[in-house]
Scaffold this active site. Structure first.
Site, short mmCIF file in Angstrom:
data_model
loop_
_atom_site.label_atom_id
_atom_site.label_comp_id
_atom_site.label_asym_id
_atom_site.label_seq_id
_atom_site.Cartn_x
_atom_site.Cartn_y
_atom_site.Cartn_z
CG ASN A 7 -2.06 0.83 0.93
OD1 ASN A 7 -2.40 1.28 0.05
ND2 ASN A 7 -2.95 1.07 2.20
CG HIS B 282 -11.41 -3.16 10.84
ND1 HIS B 282 -10.31 -2.03 10.11
CD2 HIS B 282 -10.71 -4.12 11.22
CE1 HIS B 282 -9.19 -2.89 10.20
NE2 HIS B 282 -9.19 -3.87 10.72
NE ARG C 64 -9.14 -2.22 13.81
CZ ARG C 64 -8.13 -1.55 13.17
NH1 ARG C 64 -6.98 -1.88 12.58
NH2 ARG C 64 -8.58 -0.39 12.36
CE1 TYR D 25 -5.66 1.73 12.89
CE2 TYR D 25 -5.34 2.15 10.68
CZ TYR D 25 -5.34 1.49 11.68
OH TYR D 25 -5.76 0.25 11.38
CG ASP E 259 -3.79 -1.31 14.91
OD1 ASP E 259 -4.12 -1.82 13.66
OD2 ASP E 259 -2.58 -1.12 15.36
CG HIS F 136 -1.60 2.05 13.03
ND1 HIS F 136 -1.24 2.83 12.25
CD2 HIS F 136 -2.20 1.05 12.20
CE1 HIS F 136 -1.11 2.35 11.01
NE2 HIS F 136 -1.91 1.24 10.90
CD GLU G 256 -2.99 -4.72 14.85
OE1 GLU G 256 -4.33 -4.97 14.98
OE2 GLU G 256 -2.60 -4.45 13.77
CD GLU H 169 -0.90 -3.95 10.49
OE1 GLU H 169 -1.69 -4.40 10.97
OE2 GLU H 169 -0.85 -2.83 9.97
NE ARG I 169 -2.29 -7.42 13.04
CZ ARG I 169 -3.44 -7.62 12.45
NH1 ARG I 169 -4.14 -8.41 11.97
NH2 ARG I 169 -3.53 -6.29 11.74
CG HIS J 20 -2.29 -6.99 7.84
ND1 HIS J 20 -1.52 -6.17 7.16
CD2 HIS J 20 -3.38 -5.96 8.18
CE1 HIS J 20 -1.97 -4.85 6.58
NE2 HIS J 20 -2.83 -4.78 7.49
CD GLU K 298 -6.95 -6.43 10.11
OE1 GLU K 298 -5.65 -6.71 9.93
OE2 GLU K 298 -6.94 -5.17 9.74
CD1 TRP L 185 -1.74 7.68 10.01
CD2 TRP L 185 -1.22 6.06 9.10
NE1 TRP L 185 -2.90 7.21 9.57
CE2 TRP L 185 -2.54 6.18 9.30
CE3 TRP L 185 -0.70 4.74 8.62
CZ2 TRP L 185 -3.44 5.36 8.25
CZ3 TRP L 185 -1.46 3.91 7.86
CH2 TRP L 185 -2.73 4.28 7.68
C1 CS2 Z 1 -4.06 -1.73 10.02
C2 CS2 Z 1 -4.04 -1.79 8.48
O1 CS2 Z 1 -5.62 -3.59 9.70
C3 CS2 Z 1 -4.83 -3.08 10.29
O2 CS2 Z 1 -4.48 -3.47 11.42
O3 CS2 Z 1 -2.74 -1.59 10.77
O4 CS2 Z 1 -5.02 -1.12 8.13
C4 CS2 Z 1 -2.72 -0.65 8.22
O5 CS2 Z 1 -2.94 0.51 8.59
C5 CS2 Z 1 -2.87 -0.86 6.56
O6 CS2 Z 1 -2.82 -2.19 6.10
C6 CS2 Z 1 -2.01 0.06 5.95
O7 CS2 Z 1 -1.80 -0.19 4.38
MG MG Z 2 -2.70 -2.77 12.48
#
Ligand code: CS2
Ligand code: MG
Length: 402
Positions: A37, A122, A147, A159, A210, A212, A236, A262, A283, A312, A339, A402
């Site tokens: 991404n 999510h 989540r 985020y 998360d 993050h 996470e 991830e 992950r 992930h 996920e 981020w």
């Molecule tokens: C996130 C992701 O799903 C998750 O746990 O950490 O959405 C992550 O932000 C994206 O895959 C980034 O491209």
């Molecule tokens: Mg994540």
């Protein structure tokens, strides 16, 4: 069984995906996800310009040998671009092997270890009330692991929270958006969010969150301790994991389970975290951690230390990765959870697939191979559209995770 063609398909049905298609002399083809991404074309070029020419003429049955050839042969090892490219080749070769054997890939991995794969979704909200509504909605869809992410009072964006009523998609067109971050505002808010969620929905559902990568180790310890009354399934990415030692400090202060990985692309990224049991879930997933073959090695190490998988599965991992992940998840002994961020309708049409969701669980299906394909004519109708992940700056302007 010689490889006669290997080509990269870049398509953007709502978001960008990179797919590798390998074709054998017998006309059997396999697919691999190569989506990174925000840096998609780097992997597309690595595959097109440097890997695909080396695959032609090789025996498609020799998955492990080709993996080692691409890993050791590059000389410059590891990294998200290299390992996503190797992952795509590996995944496509497992797809081919399943098709030739007329078996779903999970049968080649040792068969099913469970009836279906438990998934989490999510639930995001711009504020606590919206997050509560999102949790209720996903409970109605049958999820039992959710989540929860929310906007933070005083911060314009953060985020995990969609803008408006569009589904959450972090990569944005037109450049890099800058978020502002306050750790103190976050640490004050986050226990209140989960206090409310538990008050609304009770103790039965599994709640995940998360962080993050946005805290220091001691801040992550504080967050984990403040969340203990709400017994999360996992917290996470509590802190950036380049420094694996840092997780010892978190572990000293909190029993909130930790999930990381991830952004990892090789077993070495999580070796210490696993061996010292500094995490509870790893992950790593098919597309970014070297494919099915390497993911199995990470899971085997994790099994020795009672660490479970929690791959992930965001929308920036294509249906090809989701299909491969579900075959892995169905078979691996120390499975934890998967996920599940459903792709948009256009994506599901470009990538027809056998996998399915029902009442909080998924199954890869029993089609030979991975059970996913790509409609190349349709994919061509969605040209690449550059998009970038946001960045975070502290309130004083300092760059932050981020
Ligand atoms: C996130 C992701 O799903 C998750 O746990 O950490 O959405 C992550 O932000 C994206 O895959 C980034 O491209
Ligand atoms: Mg994540």
């Amino acid at each position: 069984m010689k490889i006669v063609d290997a080509r990269v398909i870049v398509t953007c049905p709502g978001r960008n995906f990179v797919t590798l298609k390998i074709v054998t002399e017998d006309g059997v083809h396999g697919l691999g996800d190569a989506t990174l991404n925000g840096r998609e074309l780097a992997v597309a070029s690595y595959l097109t310009d440097h890997v695909a020419p080396l695959l032609i003429g090789r025996d498609a049955r020799r998955i492990e040998d080709i993996w080692q050839f691409l890993y050791k042969g590059a000389y410059w090892r590891r990294g998200p671009v290299t390992m996503s490219a190797i992952a795509a080749v590996d995944t496509a070769l497992w797809d081919i092997k399943g098709k030739v054997a007329n078996l779903p890939v999970y049968q080649l991995l040792g068969g099913a270890s469970r009836e279906a794969v438990r998934v989490y979704c999510h639930a995001n909200g711009t504020d606590v009330d919206q997050a509560v509504k999102a949790v209720a909605h996903h409970l109605d869809l049958g999820y039992t692991a959710i989540r929860v992410q929310s906007g933070i009072p005083g911060l314009h964006s953060t985020y995990g929270v969609a803008k408006g009523d569009r589904p959450y998609e972090p990569a944005e067109k037109g450049g890099v958006s800058e978020h502002r971050w306050s750790t103190e505002a976050y640490l004050t808010f986050i226990p209140r969010l989960f206090e409310r969620i538990r008050a609304e929905f009770g103790d039965e559902i599994d709640l995940l969150h998360d962080v993050h990568h946005r805290l220091t180790p001691i801040e992550a310890a504080r967050a984990g301790r403040s969340l203990e009354p709400y017994h999360l399934f996992w917290m996470e990415d509590p802190t950036p994991a380049e420094q694996q030692d840092a997780f010892r400090l978190i572990r000293q202060h909190t029993v909130t389970p930790i999930a990381v990985g991830e952004v990892f692309n090789a077993i070495f990224d999580c070796q210490q975290l696993i061996q010292e049991q500094l995490i509870d879930y790893v992950r790593t997933t098919v597309v970014h951690a070297g494919g099915i073959s390497h993911l199995r090695k990470i899971a085997a190490l994790a099994e020795l230390y009672q660490v479970r998988t929690g791959s992930h599965g965001a929308t920036d991992l294509s249906p090809v990765c989701m299909a491969a992940a579900l075959h892995f998840d169905l078979s691996v002994h120390n499975f934890g959870i998967q996920e599940h961020m459903p792709h948009n309708a256009e994506t599901d049409v470009v990538f027809p697939h056998e996998y399915s969701y029902r009442d909080g669980f998924m199954h890869p299906g029993d089609a030979p191979g991975l059970g996913v394909d790509i409609d190349e004519a349709l994919a061509a109708q969605y040209p690449y559209d550059p998009a970038y992940l946001p960045v975070n700056r502290k309130l004083d302007g300092t760059m932050h995770s981020w």
